[in-house]
Write a protein that holds these residues in place. Sequence first.
Motif, PDB file in Angstrom:
ATOM      1  N   LEU A 169     -37.652 -28.470  21.550  1.00 30.03           N
ATOM      2  CA  LEU A 169     -38.464 -28.953  20.438  1.00 30.03           C
ATOM      3  C   LEU A 169     -37.513 -29.431  19.354  1.00 30.03           C
ATOM      4  O   LEU A 169     -36.857 -28.619  18.688  1.00 30.03           O
ATOM      5  CB  LEU A 169     -39.386 -27.862  19.894  1.00 30.03           C
ATOM      6  CG  LEU A 169     -40.339 -28.322  18.795  1.00 30.03           C
ATOM      7  CD1 LEU A 169     -41.357 -29.322  19.366  1.00 30.03           C
ATOM      8  CD2 LEU A 169     -41.061 -27.142  18.155  1.00 30.03           C
ATOM      9  N   GLN A 170     -37.378 -30.742  19.225  1.00 29.00           N
ATOM     10  CA  GLN A 170     -36.554 -31.334  18.183  1.00 29.00           C
ATOM     11  C   GLN A 170     -37.391 -31.429  16.923  1.00 29.00           C
ATOM     12  O   GLN A 170     -38.424 -32.111  16.912  1.00 29.00           O
ATOM     13  CB  GLN A 170     -36.063 -32.721  18.603  1.00 29.00           C
ATOM     14  CG  GLN A 170     -35.251 -33.441  17.544  1.00 29.00           C
ATOM     15  CD  GLN A 170     -33.932 -32.750  17.250  1.00 29.00           C
ATOM     16  OE1 GLN A 170     -33.244 -32.277  18.144  1.00 29.00           O
ATOM     17  NE2 GLN A 170     -33.581 -32.681  15.963  1.00 29.00           N
ATOM     18  N   MET A 171     -36.948 -30.767  15.888  1.00 29.49           N
ATOM     19  CA  MET A 171     -37.699 -30.715  14.639  1.00 29.49           C
ATOM     20  C   MET A 171     -36.900 -31.428  13.552  1.00 29.49           C
ATOM     21  O   MET A 171     -35.781 -31.014  13.233  1.00 29.49           O
ATOM     22  CB  MET A 171     -37.965 -29.264  14.236  1.00 29.49           C
ATOM     23  CG  MET A 171     -38.649 -28.447  15.320  1.00 29.49           C
ATOM     24  SD  MET A 171     -39.147 -26.801  14.759  1.00 29.49           S
ATOM     25  CE  MET A 171     -37.558 -26.078  14.400  1.00 29.49           C
ATOM     26  N   ASN A 172     -37.473 -32.476  13.010  1.00 24.39           N
ATOM     27  CA  ASN A 172     -36.823 -33.277  11.977  1.00 24.39           C
ATOM     28  C   ASN A 172     -37.621 -33.226  10.683  1.00 24.39           C
ATOM     29  O   ASN A 172     -38.793 -32.853  10.676  1.00 24.39           O
ATOM     30  CB  ASN A 172     -36.689 -34.722  12.446  1.00 24.39           C
ATOM     31  CG  ASN A 172     -35.872 -34.863  13.715  1.00 24.39           C
ATOM     32  OD1 ASN A 172     -34.856 -34.191  13.899  1.00 24.39           O
ATOM     33  ND2 ASN A 172     -36.308 -35.742  14.610  1.00 24.39           N
ATOM     34  N   SER A 173     -36.976 -33.616   9.612  1.00 24.83           N
ATOM     35  CA  SER A 173     -37.631 -33.683   8.294  1.00 24.83           C
ATOM     36  C   SER A 173     -38.362 -32.377   7.982  1.00 24.83           C
ATOM     37  O   SER A 173     -39.517 -32.371   7.566  1.00 24.83           O
ATOM     38  CB  SER A 173     -38.614 -34.862   8.254  1.00 24.83           C
ATOM     39  OG  SER A 173     -37.951 -36.081   8.511  1.00 24.83           O
TER      40      SER A 173
END
Length: 122
Positions: free
Chosen positions: A79-83
């Motif tokens: 799970l790539q979590m950005n911002s």
Amino acid sequence: QPVESGGGLVQPGGSLNLSCSVSEAIPSYYAIGWYRHVPGKEREGVSCITLDEGATYYAPSVRSRFAISKDTANRTAFLQMNSLTPEDTSIYYCAVGISGATNCPYPSMARWGQGTQVTVSV
């Protein structure tokens, strides 16, 4: 049992990449899901992916910021979590189980990991 990793402390606007690894074989009709839970609040489904077709689900609050992916051969989901924002602060859990209509595992029938803490703060 799934094992989560990748949590930690990050500043607002930063990124984290969570991993969920499963040691045993997983049927192709299963899905892997990420959920989060803040004590005192209801558990929230964040994002899920089916193992066979790679169909996904995203909660509206994360749809434009998070990306789920899988490595079926290695029984791992990411799970790539950005911002990230402070509102994303939570314990994130991985669940593995039979896929339902939302492309997520049925929670009551899934195997759950121990969780990994994500804290977004200055």
